[in-house]
Design a protein around this motif. Structure first.
Motif, PDB file in Angstrom:
ATOM      1  N   ARG A 174      39.975  -5.763 -19.203  1.00 11.95           N
ATOM      2  CA  ARG A 174      39.358  -5.959 -18.464  1.00 11.95           C
ATOM      3  C   ARG A 174      39.720  -5.095 -16.991  1.00 11.95           C
ATOM      4  O   ARG A 174      39.228  -5.129 -16.112  1.00 11.95           O
ATOM      5  CB  ARG A 174      39.581  -7.479 -17.346  1.00 11.95           C
ATOM      6  N   ARG A 175      40.686  -4.450 -17.118  1.00  9.52           N
ATOM      7  CA  ARG A 175      41.264  -3.295 -16.316  1.00  9.52           C
ATOM      8  C   ARG A 175      41.252  -3.393 -15.226  1.00  9.52           C
ATOM      9  O   ARG A 175      41.386  -3.120 -13.665  1.00  9.52           O
ATOM     10  CB  ARG A 175      39.938  -2.364 -16.034  1.00  9.52           C
ATOM     11  N   LEU A 176      42.489  -4.553 -15.188  1.00  9.61           N
ATOM     12  CA  LEU A 176      42.787  -5.176 -13.627  1.00  9.61           C
ATOM     13  C   LEU A 176      43.968  -4.616 -13.384  1.00  9.61           C
ATOM     14  O   LEU A 176      44.483  -4.282 -13.892  1.00  9.61           O
ATOM     15  CB  LEU A 176      42.952  -6.738 -14.020  1.00  9.61           C
ATOM     16  N   ARG A 177      44.608  -5.175 -12.180  1.00 10.27           N
ATOM     17  CA  ARG A 177      45.494  -4.506 -11.060  1.00 10.27           C
ATOM     18  C   ARG A 177      46.580  -5.745 -10.808  1.00 10.27           C
ATOM     19  O   ARG A 177      45.378  -6.460 -10.425  1.00 10.27           O
ATOM     20  CB  ARG A 177      45.174  -3.825 -10.253  1.00 10.27           C
ATOM     21  N   MET A 178      47.182  -6.041 -11.010  1.00 12.52           N
ATOM     22  CA  MET A 178      48.071  -7.123 -10.531  1.00 12.52           C
ATOM     23  C   MET A 178      49.593  -6.708  -9.749  1.00 12.52           C
ATOM     24  O   MET A 178      49.819  -5.758 -10.091  1.00 12.52           O
ATOM     25  CB  MET A 178      48.530  -7.753 -11.560  1.00 12.52           C
ATOM     26  N   GLU A 179      49.849  -7.323  -7.926  1.00  8.55           N
ATOM     27  CA  GLU A 179      50.253  -5.972  -7.200  1.00  8.55           C
ATOM     28  C   GLU A 179      50.927  -7.291  -6.481  1.00  8.55           C
ATOM     29  O   GLU A 179      50.226  -7.748  -6.152  1.00  8.55           O
ATOM     30  CB  GLU A 179      49.857  -5.261  -6.711  1.00  8.55           C
ATOM     31  N   GLY A 180      51.975  -7.583  -6.781  1.00  9.25           N
ATOM     32  CA  GLY A 180      52.896  -8.195  -5.665  1.00  9.25           C
ATOM     33  C   GLY A 180      53.407  -7.450  -4.116  1.00  9.25           C
ATOM     34  O   GLY A 180      53.130  -5.545  -4.038  1.00  9.25           O
ATOM     35  N   PHE A 181      53.033  -7.790  -3.592  1.00 10.78           N
ATOM     36  CA  PHE A 181      53.828  -7.272  -2.272  1.00 10.78           C
ATOM     37  C   PHE A 181      54.749  -8.301  -0.961  1.00 10.78           C
ATOM     38  O   PHE A 181      55.303  -9.033  -1.279  1.00 10.78           O
ATOM     39  CB  PHE A 181      52.752  -6.742  -1.083  1.00 10.78           C
TER      40      PHE A 181
END
Lengths: 331, 331
Positions: free
Chosen positions: A265-272
Motif C-alpha cells: 500500500r506504499r505506506l509511511r510509518m514515522e516516529g517522532f
C-alpha cells in the motif's frame, strides 16, 4: 520548609501501582552557580512516564532511587543567573517534588499571563505533540480521513480537533461508549469507535468507508493492526506512542502485517519526539493559542489535587481512566 | 507455430516447487483490434513473482489456471495499432510464454540499440527499483551508512553500487561467505556480512560501528529486526521486499521492535512500488545508462537458458542461489 518528593522505589512488574513509589520529605535544595530554584506548580502526567521505567529510550531511564521524573510547570523562587528572576513561570523537568535546583539552561520561560493549565496542556508538550505529529509527520491536508487512537486522552483530544480545523474527516478510537459519545458531542469528532467492543474491527471499517489517510497512533498493538488494514495507498502512520506496550512489562508480539503491508500500500510509518521540534515551537504555540482564544480548540483538563495523589493519578491514566489532559496541581 | 506456456497449476504449500507449474502448448493468439502480438525474448524472474501467489497486493493475484505472470522484454511480431511496428522491442507483462496478444497501452517501447540484458535488468524494473528506493524513499546522501539486504540479488547489487556512487558507506547482507566476498571484491561494497552466520548480529554491529542511516530492506523478518537495532536517529528504512515471508506460505511473526523503536529513534519506514515512479523513469533510466556506459555500474546477469527451465530458475532464485539479476532467455 520541606521538599515533598515521590521516589521511584521499585520497577513495576506489569502494570504500575502506587507501591512503586515512596514518599519522602527532604530539605529544600540550595541552587548552585548557574542554577535556579524552581517551585513546582503543576506536574504533567503522561503515558510516557511509564515508558521511561522500561529502559533507556530517547532519554535516560528512570532508575529506582530517583525522584520520579516528570514534565513540570514551575515558578522561580531563587535564581543565581540574570536570565531568570523570582516569579518567572518556567517549563522544566523538575519531577515529582515541590522544589528542584536546576541548571538555567534546562528551563524555558513561559508567559505568566496565560492560564497554567494551558501552559502545561495545549500550549505545552501535549499540544505541540499533536500539532507537529499531525502536520509535520502525518502531513494531514483537507479532505484526508484522520484516525486517532487514545482519542479521549491529552494528545488525542487536541489532535482530533486540529484535524477538524484543518478540514479533515476525523474518527477517534477510545475505550467505552461514554468516551466515544463525548468525542462526537463535545469535541466535534465526525465519528468515534470503541476498541473494547467485540465488533471493533467492523466498527472501524464502517466509520471509515473510504479508508484512512493518516493514522495518529498513540497505542500500537492490536489497534494499530486494525488501523493498518484500513489504510489507503500512500497513507501516513504517525508513531507517537505505544501505550498498549508500556504497562505490560514485556514487549507485545509484533504485527504480522509489517512490513509487507507498507510495501503493497506504499505506506509511511514515522516516529517522532516533540522535543525535536523546538525550533518551530514559537509558531506552533502561537497558532494553538489563537485557536484556544477564538474558542475553536477546546481544552479538557483532568486535574489531580495535590502531589500526594500523583501515583494514583498515573495509575488511573494508564488504565485509561482520564478524559483529556491529566496534571497534578502541586501548589 | 505453437505458443509454449507455463501454467500456474497449483498454489505452493510453503516453498514453490516445479510441480506448481504445468507445461502447455497452445496456438499462437491472434491480436484483436488495438492489440499487438509480442514474442517474448527475455523473461524476468523476480522474488515478487512468488508474492503474487499469496494474494492480491498492489496487483492481482496469480490464480491457478493462469499463464504464470512475469515481466518480459519482447519483440513486436504483428501490430493492429500505428504506435508499434514489427521489430519494436517492448517492455510488458506477457508472462511465461512465447507469444501474447496484448493491448497496446500495456506496452512501453524500448531502445533496441541497448543490450537486452540491460533492458530487462539495470535499465528495467530492477535498476529503477534500486534507484527510486535508494534516492526517493531512502533519501541517501553522501556520508550516510547504507545497509542493503539480499545484496547479491538483482536489486541489491545495483542499490549497493548506486549508494557507493552517491558517496555513501555501503554494507551488504548476503547468504554465505562466497557472496560476501563477491560483494566486496567485485562490486566495491565497503563491507559484507553473512546472515547465515551464527554471529550475524555481532558481524552487523562490527561492520556498522557508527550505526546505519538507510536500511534498504528486501527481506524483512529476522534480518530486518537486526538492522532496526543498528539504526541511527532519523534513519530511513526502505521497504522494498519481504522475501523471507514469500516462500513460507504463512506470514511470519512481526517484529516486537515495531513501532516502539520508530518512536524512540525517530525512524521512518516507507514502502514503495517502482511502478509509481513511471513519470520519473526517463531521467532515472538515462542516469543508470550513463553509469553503465562509463563502467561505473557493473551488471551481473544470471541467465537461465530456455523457457522450459523457468520453474527451476524461480525455485533457485527463492532459495538464494542467484548472483545478480536472474532472467530466462526465451528466444
Amino acid at each position: 520548609m520541606t521538599n515533598r518528593q515521590w521516589i521511584f522505589a521499585r520497577a513495576p512488574n506489569g502494570a504500575v501501582s502506587p507501591d512503586c513509589f515512596e514518599w519522602r520529605e527532604a530539605p529544600v535544595p540550595v541552587p548552585g552557580p548557574g542554577e535556579v530554584l524552581v517551585r513546582t506548580r503543576m506536574l504533567s502526567l503522561d503515558p510516557a512516564n511509564r515508558a521511561w521505567m522500561n529502559g533507556p529510550s530517547y532519554r535516560e531511564q528512570v532508575m529506582p532511587g530517583d525522584v520520579m521524573h516528570g514534565f513540570t510547570l514551575g515558578e522561580v523562587v531563587a535564581s543565581n543567573v540574570p536570565e531568570f528572576t523570582t516569579g518567572d513561570l518556567v517549563d522544566g523537568m523538575s519531577g515529582w517534588q515541590d522544589y528542584a535546583a536546576v541548571s538555567a539552561g534546562s528551563l524555558t520561560k513561559r508567559n505568566a499571563r496565560l492560564a497554567p493549565e494551558h501552559l502545561i496542556g495545549v500550549l505545552g508538550v501535549t499540544g505541540l505533540t499533536a500539532y507537529h505529529g499531525l502536520f509535520d509527520v502525518g502531513l494531514a491536508r483537507p479532505g484526508d480521513v484522520v484516525l486517532v487512537s487514545a482519542a479521549a486522552g491529552a494528545v488525542g483530544t487536541i489532535t482530533g480537533q486540529l484535524a477538524r480545523l484543518a478540514g479533515c474527516h476525523v474518527v477517534g478510537i477510545a475505550g467505552g461508549p461514554e468516551k466515544c459519545d463525548w468525542l462526537v458531542n463535545e469535541l466535534g469528532f465526525h465519528g468515534a469507535i470503541d476498541y473494547k467492543a467485540a465488533d471493533f474491527r467492523a466498527q472501524l471499517r464502517a466509520a471509515c468507508p473510504n479508508g484512512v489517510d493518516v493514522y495518529f497512533d498513540n497505542v500500537a498493538g492490536e489497534v494499530l493492526d486494525a488501523a493498518l488494514l484500513s489504510m489507503n495507498e500512500r497513507g501516513r502512520i504517525v508513531c507517537c506512542g505505544a501505550v498498549s506496550a508500556y504497562d505490560g512489562g514485556v514487549s507485545p508480539a509484533g504485527s504480522p502485517l509489517l512490513p509487507g503491508l507498507l510495501i503493497t500500500r506504499r505506506l509511511r510509518m514515522e516516529g517522532f519526539i516533540v522535543l525535536d521540534y523546538a525550533a518551530a515551537r514559537p509558531q506552533a504555540e502561537a497558532r494553538l493559542a489563537g485557536w484556544v482564544e477564538a474558542g475553536q480548540l477546546k481544552t479538557f483538563m483532568d486535574i489531580v489535587e495535590g502531589l500526594e495523589n500523583a501515583p494514583a493519578g498515573l495509575v488511573r491514566l494508564l488504565a485509561g481512566g482520564n478524559f483529556g489532559k491529566m496534571a497534578v496541581q502541586v501548589a
